[in-house]
Design a protein around this motif. Structure first.
Motif, short mmCIF file in Angstrom:
data_model
loop_
_atom_site.label_atom_id
_atom_site.label_comp_id
_atom_site.label_asym_id
_atom_site.label_seq_id
_atom_site.Cartn_x
_atom_site.Cartn_y
_atom_site.Cartn_z
N LEU A 188 0.82 -1.21 0.00
CA LEU A 188 0.00 0.00 0.00
C LEU A 188 0.85 1.27 0.00
N SER A 189 1.92 1.29 0.81
CA SER A 189 2.77 2.48 0.85
C SER A 189 3.34 2.79 -0.53
N ASP A 190 3.88 1.76 -1.20
CA ASP A 190 4.46 1.97 -2.53
C ASP A 190 3.41 2.45 -3.53
N HIS A 191 2.20 1.90 -3.44
CA HIS A 191 1.13 2.29 -4.36
C HIS A 191 0.76 3.76 -4.17
N LEU A 192 0.61 4.18 -2.92
CA LEU A 192 0.27 5.58 -2.66
C LEU A 192 1.41 6.51 -3.08
N GLU A 193 2.64 6.10 -2.79
CA GLU A 193 3.79 6.92 -3.17
C GLU A 193 3.86 7.11 -4.68
N GLN A 194 3.65 6.02 -5.42
CA GLN A 194 3.75 6.10 -6.87
C GLN A 194 2.71 7.04 -7.45
N ARG A 195 1.47 6.90 -7.01
CA ARG A 195 0.41 7.76 -7.54
C ARG A 195 0.62 9.21 -7.11
N MET A 196 1.12 9.41 -5.89
CA MET A 196 1.38 10.77 -5.41
C MET A 196 2.48 11.42 -6.24
N GLU A 197 3.56 10.69 -6.47
CA GLU A 197 4.69 11.24 -7.23
C GLU A 197 4.29 11.53 -8.67
N GLU A 198 3.50 10.64 -9.27
CA GLU A 198 3.05 10.87 -10.65
C GLU A 198 2.19 12.12 -10.74
N GLU A 211 -6.07 10.97 -13.80
CA GLU A 211 -6.20 9.59 -13.37
C GLU A 211 -5.37 9.30 -12.13
N ALA A 212 -4.16 9.88 -12.07
CA ALA A 212 -3.31 9.67 -10.90
C ALA A 212 -3.98 10.19 -9.64
N ASP A 217 -7.11 9.47 -4.72
CA ASP A 217 -8.30 9.77 -3.93
C ASP A 217 -9.09 8.50 -3.62
N ALA A 218 -9.21 7.61 -4.61
CA ALA A 218 -9.94 6.36 -4.40
C ALA A 218 -9.23 5.50 -3.35
N ALA A 219 -7.90 5.41 -3.44
CA ALA A 219 -7.15 4.61 -2.46
C ALA A 219 -7.29 5.17 -1.05
N MET A 220 -7.21 6.51 -0.91
CA MET A 220 -7.34 7.12 0.41
C MET A 220 -8.77 6.98 0.92
N THR A 221 -9.75 6.96 0.02
CA THR A 221 -11.14 6.75 0.43
C THR A 221 -11.30 5.34 1.00
N VAL A 222 -10.64 4.37 0.38
CA VAL A 222 -10.66 3.00 0.90
C VAL A 222 -9.99 2.95 2.28
N LEU A 302 -8.27 -2.97 -5.30
CA LEU A 302 -8.83 -1.69 -4.86
C LEU A 302 -10.00 -1.30 -5.76
N PRO A 303 -11.08 -0.81 -5.19
CA PRO A 303 -12.18 -0.33 -6.03
C PRO A 303 -11.78 0.91 -6.81
N SER A 304 -12.29 1.01 -8.01
CA SER A 304 -12.05 2.20 -8.82
C SER A 304 -12.91 3.34 -8.30
#
Length: 320
Positions: A188-198, A211-212, A217-222, A302-304
């Motif tokens: 999860l940390s790597d996923h959030l970091e990647q989307r944040m950096e993008e 999309e990033a 936002d979807a991941a943080m909502t989850v 993760l839900p879209s």
């Protein structure tokens, strides 16, 4: 609190970066009453007991395997500011690295440092507890941490007219649910970091990676919604009055605080709580908690953005 010393620290911002982080931290602390961490007899053990009980309760209802961080700190507001400056600097570094050089870099640095000072000071006075997964840390071996800002917890309990011990325990359960999520999903940390950096990288280049940010936002909502779900099932005392009073307090703040909350995205966080909780309540009511925990199997689970509002679509996809 010394506003003159705070202003002097901002005015003295220097260096080659867009923000003088040392000056921002100094100025934020000068503008913020640290509050007391003179613990009452048995209070430190009460915090530790709350965390242990939360861990046991969340493990029991969720079936997730996780542990709490070794670093569990009872902080004052200055401690929280010091602990979070490095995190803010890491998150902002991507934007700083891509930012265009200002025609007047000294003036821009002072303004940026002043803005960060206000942000750190406001959050330092309002954050109650924090599970810090250390996003964008320099090394993957850095310890996650769990913080409790004691003066803010006591002030909020008094303002809400609720029992301080029960309120502190509720905050502990909330933060431990986040430890459960990141512990159950090492990716999860790597996923959030990647989307944040993008997202930040494209934003700093003058474009917007929709999309990033939607994925982030979807991941943080989850993350927020699942935490709310687990709290409702794991907390071992009454909590409806705590949630209601805290929501009323947020909504009843003055216009200046409401503005700060909007600028800092705290209204968005409340929406994430509610939207995520609605998603998981549907999943649990039509399936069970075990099905809800499928979100931590991997990023593909993760839900879209659309599935968050139509959880039946997510169920149809993951149960194939």
């Amino acid at each position: 609190m010394n506003l003159y010393r705070s202003a002097r620290a901002v005015a003295g911002a220097s260096g080659d970066d867009a923000i003088d982080w040392r000056s921002a931290a100094e100025a934020a602390k000068a503008a913020t009453d640290p509050g007391s961490i003179d613990l009452e007899p048995g209070e430190a053990e009460a915090y530790a007991s709350d965390v242990r009980d939360a861990r046991a309760g969340v493990r029991s209802v969720s079936g997730l395997e996780f542990d709490v961080p070794e670093t569990v700190e009872i902080q004052n507001r200055h401690h929280w500011i010091d602990a979070n400056v490095a995190t803010f600097e890491r998150v902002m570094s991507t934007l700083e690295n891509h930012a265009n050089t200002s025609t007047f870099p000294g003036i821009a640095r002072t303004i940026n440092t002043g803005t960060m000072t206000v942000m750190l000071s406001f959050l330092g006075r309002n954050v109650l507890g924090q599970y810090d997964p250390l996003l964008l840390a320099d090394t993957p071996d850095d310890e996650h941490a769990l913080y409790f800002v004691r003066p803010n917890i006591l002030n909020a309990a008094e303002a809400l007219e609720v029992d301080a011990d029960r309120f502190r325990r509720w905050i502990a359960f909330h933060e431990v649910t986040h430890a459960a999520e990141f512990g159950a999903a090492p990716w999860l940390s790597d996923h959030l970091e990647q989307r944040m950096e993008e997202g930040i990288a494209t934003l700093s280049q003058g474009s917007f990676d929709r999309e990033a940010f939607r994925d982030l936002d979807a991941a943080m909502t989850v993350v927020e919604g699942y935490a709310e779900l687990l709290m409702d099932h794991a907390f071992d005392d009454e909590y409806e009055d705590l949630r209601r009073k805290l929501d009323e307090r947020r909504q009843g703040r003055g216009p200046l605080q409401q503005l700060f909350r909007r600028l800092l995205g705290l209204g968005l966080k409340r929406r994430q709580y509610e939207r995520g909780k609605n998603f998981f309540e549907y999943v649990v009511s039509t399936r069970d908690l075990e099905t809800a925990a499928l979100v931590w199997e991997g990023p593909e689970y993760l839900p879209s953005h659309d599935e968050l509002d139509s959880p039946e679509l997510w169920l149809r996809r993951v149960e194939r």
